[in-house]
Design an enzyme around this catalytic site. Structure first.
Site, PDB file in Angstrom:
ATOM      1  CB  CYS A  48      84.824  78.246  72.521  1.00 29.32           C
ATOM      2  SG  CYS A  48      86.388  76.897  71.982  1.00 29.32           S
ATOM      3  CB  CYS A 132      88.569  72.056  74.531  1.00 30.53           C
ATOM      4  SG  CYS A 132      87.665  71.658  73.385  1.00 30.53           S
ATOM      5  CD  GLN A 256      79.130  54.849  73.331  1.00 32.79           C
ATOM      6  OE1 GLN A 256      79.241  55.646  72.888  1.00 32.79           O
ATOM      7  NE2 GLN A 256      79.221  53.303  73.239  1.00 32.79           N
ATOM      8  CG  PHE A 283      79.621  44.863  66.127  1.00 33.94           C
ATOM      9  CD1 PHE A 283      80.884  44.683  65.361  1.00 33.94           C
ATOM     10  CD2 PHE A 283      78.309  44.536  65.597  1.00 33.94           C
ATOM     11  CE1 PHE A 283      80.775  44.424  64.056  1.00 33.94           C
ATOM     12  CE2 PHE A 283      78.490  44.123  63.834  1.00 33.94           C
ATOM     13  CZ  PHE A 283      79.608  44.045  63.330  1.00 33.94           C
ATOM     14  CD  GLU A 304      85.394  44.594  69.525  1.00 37.93           C
ATOM     15  OE1 GLU A 304      86.158  44.878  68.215  1.00 37.93           O
ATOM     16  OE2 GLU A 304      84.557  44.658  69.523  1.00 37.93           O
ATOM     17  CG  ASP A 350      77.390  50.194  70.173  1.00 41.09           C
ATOM     18  OD1 ASP A 350      77.685  50.639  69.378  1.00 41.09           O
ATOM     19  OD2 ASP A 350      78.296  50.325  71.158  1.00 41.09           O
ATOM     20  CB  CYS A 376      78.340  56.333  66.614  1.00 37.30           C
ATOM     21  SG  CYS A 376      79.327  55.403  64.821  1.00 37.30           S
TER      22      CYS A 376
END
Length: 421
Positions: A48, A132, A256, A283, A304, A350, A376
């Site tokens: 890029c 991008c 995701q 979650f 949730e 998660d 994550c």
């Protein structure tokens, strides 16, 4: 003194044996005494033109082999830091270029024009995106037309009041004066566009937005001027398909980053929990894992905290007649207790980046013997994983996933098993 770059640190800098750091380096590069780099065999031309200014990517200088090694090492180091003793670390999965289906961008006016893009690294300055290579083409193709729309909206806004209440004649230099956040997500019907911090003032601005949405085939256009999202355009109910089940997609919901990355994480959960007849998905979000795991032989409890997301999961599961029971529950303030968890054969976690300390404590005290932990944030995951190991679990497998290509952000899927006493 010239030194070879040996590895890439967690923030993306190259590091020598003596501890010198160099941004934009790759293993095998030579860091000269004056701070310049001599490229080595693993250094490639960035994909890029904005690389080096845009804060979205940190690792475009790495070849594929080195990028995979970086993702794997980030996960492996997190495991070893807490002595989790992973029995197996799988080869990392990396999403390809042009696969990221959601983006959070910033739009600001400057000198009579609009810039849309990401912030510079360690700065508030905005880098105007001309390209991008990370994002799906459906999103990047909208950047130019979106700039024109925002300019049109600014010019259509009511004139500012000058002294004594008279309308002040705006100059070209300060048109339009605005700043807003832009959320774009590729859903089943196309691109879902959300604009936050801006409202359509006047008939001309509203008509411009409607024409833009229609001309570019948007799935939905929403505006949030400070009081929550208001739908401007939605010709058909917006959905995302999870586990072959269409689920309503509330504006701004988490998804995701890439479809293929989602599939890699779901495949791991399915493989590890094959044969389970009852699973608690904690979650659970929109039901990414719950809807993939639910089957005639497996019932899933999905918890949730976000009410609109919980209702979306429930609606999708009910309409498709999937065996998913959705619960609206804040697992930070009110985690499932050990006696509740013990009713399930397995648990899927998660959580957000902060991890799931309170919920993991309850899992440790329960009789659950299989846990799939998706994360994550390797740091909070390793902390929670250490508690599971202390409670008698063992870490059977780790799978690193690089959904955020060319960034230092990595994800992982992990499988913990507690053998019967």
């Amino acid at each position: 003194m010239n030194e070879e770059i040996l590895r890439i640190a967690s923030k993306g800098d190259g590091v020598t044996a003596s501890g010198r750091f160099a941004w934009g380096a790759a293993p095998g590069d030579v860091l000269r005494a004056d701070g310049t780099l001599e490229w080595g065999p693993h250094h490639v031309e960035p994909a890029c033109r904005h690389f080096g200014r845009c804060g979205g990517c940190q690792l475009q200088q790495l070849d594929e082999e080195t990028l995979e090694a970086f993702v794997e090492s980030r996960v492996a180091n997190a495991s070893s830091s807490q002595e989790l003793g992973a029995e197996r670390i799988a080869a990392p999965y990396l999403s390809p270029p042009g696969a990221r289906r959601r983006a959070s961008l910033r739009a600001e006016s400057s000198g009579g024009r609009i810039a849309i893009g990401f912030r510079e690294a360690k700065s508030h300055r905005l880098v105007e995106l001309e390209e991008c290579p990370v994002l799906v083409p459906e999103i990047t193709v909208l950047l130019g037309p979106l700039r024109k729309l925002l300019i049109t909206m600014g010019k259509a806004a009511p004139a500012r009041k000058g002294p004594r209440g008279r309308s002040a004649k705006p100059s070209k230099a300060d048109l339009p004066r605005m700043a807003c956040d832009i959320e774009m997500t590729l859903v089943d019907q196309g691109v879902d566009l959300g604009v936050k911090g801006l409202t359509a003032e006047g008939l001309a601005a509203t008509e411009a937005m409607l024409d833009f949405a229609k001309d570019h085939g948007l799935a939905r256009l929403t505006m949030d001027g400070g009081y929550g999202y208001e739908t401007v355009w939605e010709p058909a109910p917006v959905t995302v398909t999870l586990g072959e089940t269409p689920v309503p997609f509330p504006p701004g919901s988490f998804l995701q980053a890439t479809k293929d990355g989602e599939e890699a994480l779901v495949a791991a959960a399915r493989e590890w929990l094959e044969g389970a007849v009852s699973v608690a998905d904690l979650f659970s979000g929109l039901g990414t894992f719950a809807l993939a795991l639910a089957s005639p032989t497996c019932k899933v409890f999905a918890a949730e905290a976000a009410r609109d997301v919980h209702l979306a999961c429930k609606h999708g599961a009910d309409r498709a007649q999937r065996p998913v029971f959705s619960a609206h529950r804040d697992l930070f303030r009110n985690p499932l207790q050990a006696d509740e968890l013990s009713k399930f054969e397995a648990v899927v976690l998660d959580p957000p980046r902060a991890g799931a300390r309170e919920q993991v404590e309850c899992i440790a005290d329960s009789s659950v013997h299989r846990v799939v932990y998706i994360s994550c944030n390797p740091s909070s995951w390793s902390r929670d994983g250490a508690r599971l190991i202390e409670a008698g679990f063992r870490l059977v497998e780790l799978r690193p996933v690089g959904q955020f290509r060319w960034s230092t952000h990595v994800e992982l899927a992990s499988y913990f098993v507690r053998d019967p006493q």
